[in-house]
Design a protein around this motif. Sequence first.
Motif, short mmCIF file in Angstrom:
data_model
loop_
_atom_site.label_atom_id
_atom_site.label_comp_id
_atom_site.label_asym_id
_atom_site.label_seq_id
_atom_site.Cartn_x
_atom_site.Cartn_y
_atom_site.Cartn_z
N PHE A 299 0.84 -1.21 0.00
CA PHE A 299 0.00 0.00 0.00
C PHE A 299 0.87 1.25 0.00
O PHE A 299 0.61 2.21 -0.75
CB PHE A 299 -0.92 -0.02 1.21
CG PHE A 299 -1.87 1.14 1.28
CD1 PHE A 299 -3.11 1.09 0.66
CD2 PHE A 299 -1.53 2.31 1.95
CE1 PHE A 299 -3.99 2.16 0.71
CE2 PHE A 299 -2.40 3.39 2.01
CZ PHE A 299 -3.63 3.31 1.39
N GLN A 300 1.91 1.26 0.83
CA GLN A 300 2.83 2.41 0.87
C GLN A 300 3.54 2.58 -0.47
O GLN A 300 3.75 3.71 -0.93
CB GLN A 300 3.84 2.21 1.99
CG GLN A 300 3.24 2.29 3.39
CD GLN A 300 4.27 2.02 4.46
OE1 GLN A 300 5.45 2.34 4.30
NE2 GLN A 300 3.84 1.43 5.56
N LYS A 301 3.92 1.45 -1.09
CA LYS A 301 4.56 1.52 -2.41
C LYS A 301 3.63 2.17 -3.44
O LYS A 301 4.05 3.05 -4.21
CB LYS A 301 4.95 0.11 -2.87
CG LYS A 301 5.34 0.03 -4.35
CD LYS A 301 5.41 -1.41 -4.81
CE LYS A 301 5.51 -1.51 -6.31
NZ LYS A 301 4.29 -1.10 -7.02
N GLU A 302 2.37 1.73 -3.45
CA GLU A 302 1.41 2.29 -4.41
C GLU A 302 1.15 3.77 -4.12
O GLU A 302 0.99 4.57 -5.05
CB GLU A 302 0.09 1.52 -4.35
CG GLU A 302 0.18 0.10 -4.86
CD GLU A 302 0.62 0.03 -6.31
OE1 GLU A 302 0.17 0.88 -7.10
OE2 GLU A 302 1.41 -0.86 -6.64
N ILE B 245 -2.50 11.64 -7.58
CA ILE B 245 -3.19 12.09 -6.38
C ILE B 245 -3.54 13.57 -6.44
O ILE B 245 -4.35 14.07 -5.67
CB ILE B 245 -2.34 11.78 -5.13
CG1 ILE B 245 -3.20 11.85 -3.88
CG2 ILE B 245 -1.15 12.70 -5.03
CD1 ILE B 245 -2.52 11.34 -2.64
N PHE B 246 -2.94 14.29 -7.40
CA PHE B 246 -3.23 15.72 -7.55
C PHE B 246 -4.11 16.00 -8.76
O PHE B 246 -5.12 16.70 -8.65
CB PHE B 246 -1.92 16.50 -7.68
CG PHE B 246 -0.99 16.34 -6.51
CD1 PHE B 246 -1.34 16.81 -5.26
CD2 PHE B 246 0.23 15.70 -6.66
CE1 PHE B 246 -0.49 16.66 -4.17
CE2 PHE B 246 1.08 15.53 -5.58
CZ PHE B 246 0.72 16.01 -4.34
N LYS C 51 -3.35 -2.17 -4.81
CA LYS C 51 -3.64 -1.32 -5.98
C LYS C 51 -5.10 -0.89 -5.99
O LYS C 51 -5.42 0.26 -6.32
CB LYS C 51 -3.27 -2.07 -7.27
CG LYS C 51 -1.77 -2.36 -7.40
CD LYS C 51 -1.47 -3.11 -8.68
CE LYS C 51 0.02 -3.35 -8.80
NZ LYS C 51 0.80 -2.10 -8.93
N TRP C 52 -5.99 -1.82 -5.64
CA TRP C 52 -7.42 -1.51 -5.61
C TRP C 52 -7.72 -0.47 -4.53
O TRP C 52 -8.52 0.45 -4.76
CB TRP C 52 -8.21 -2.79 -5.36
CG TRP C 52 -9.69 -2.59 -5.28
CD1 TRP C 52 -10.56 -2.47 -6.33
CD2 TRP C 52 -10.48 -2.48 -4.09
NE1 TRP C 52 -11.84 -2.29 -5.87
CE2 TRP C 52 -11.82 -2.30 -4.50
CE3 TRP C 52 -10.19 -2.53 -2.74
CZ2 TRP C 52 -12.86 -2.16 -3.59
CZ3 TRP C 52 -11.23 -2.39 -1.82
CH2 TRP C 52 -12.55 -2.21 -2.25
N MET C 53 -7.10 -0.60 -3.38
CA MET C 53 -7.35 0.34 -2.29
C MET C 53 -6.88 1.75 -2.64
O MET C 53 -7.58 2.73 -2.38
CB MET C 53 -6.67 -0.15 -1.01
CG MET C 53 -7.34 -1.38 -0.40
SD MET C 53 -6.33 -2.19 0.87
CE MET C 53 -6.26 -0.89 2.10
N ILE C 54 -5.69 1.86 -3.24
CA ILE C 54 -5.18 3.18 -3.61
C ILE C 54 -6.03 3.80 -4.71
O ILE C 54 -6.41 4.98 -4.63
CB ILE C 54 -3.71 3.08 -4.05
CG1 ILE C 54 -2.80 2.90 -2.83
CG2 ILE C 54 -3.29 4.32 -4.83
CD1 ILE C 54 -2.74 4.10 -1.91
N ALA C 55 -6.34 3.00 -5.75
CA ALA C 55 -7.16 3.53 -6.85
C ALA C 55 -8.53 3.94 -6.35
O ALA C 55 -9.05 5.01 -6.71
CB ALA C 55 -7.28 2.49 -7.96
#
Length: 261
Positions: free
Chosen positions: A8-11, A21-22, A118-122
């Motif tokens: 998660f931190q990597k993503e 993210i911006f 990846k799903w959590m970050i997206a």
Amino acid sequence: MKQLGVLFQKEWRENLRNYKIFWIPAVFILFGIMEPVTNYFLPQILDSVGNLPDGAVIEIPPPEPAQILAAVLGQYQLIGMLVLILAYMGTIAGERKSGTATLLYVRPLSFTSYFLSKWMIAGLIAIISVWSGLLAAYYYTFLLFEQVDFVKFIQFAATYSVWILLVVSIVLAASAALPNPGFAAAVALAVVFLAQLGDGLLGAYWTVSPVKIPNYAAQWLVDGPVRADFWWALGIALLLIAMAVTFGVWMSRKNAADTKV
């Protein structure tokens, strides 16, 4: 769980470096602001470009605030969906094609943690983007027109968030299953837009389709949707999200051997 946290931190760092993210929230905020501002200045815009005779006056009744917020969803259903699909089409397929996934696959890797990170970050970035855009639309609607009941707005935004998570799940599942980002984007676009087209043509014959969630979200701004239909549609959408995530995990593991070295 520890591996999920590391991935998660990597993503998160990767989405920070490529500015997703911006710029993704910025796009949603821009379209959220445009709808109330355009409606407010519409008479002046028509007057300046309408080539009307001298003395002609354009009188357009101001739209209802709920109609303005619902129109924002119309923008998101086209431009917003396209932005999310193009932003995340290469999340897994792109790593396999470029060979960067090899750095992960040579280690003991939980593909469940790999896909979920990846799903959590997206999903997180998509939800932040949608809520930022809708809050901007809510603020400018209040500033230029009237206030929408805030409880109804929360119900409206929360319901639409489920649809956004479904779209993100479809995109990532396609990225895990297909060999390159372009193909993944094409399939995800086809699934999302053909589902909306089919619902537009035949949707009168069913009321529990998850494709109706954006419509049910907009109905919260007025009297609210029919509760039974709404909960069935929401339940089916959550089931489809779980199925897409499960499919994505399975395809990530299955296609790991196809990674370019």
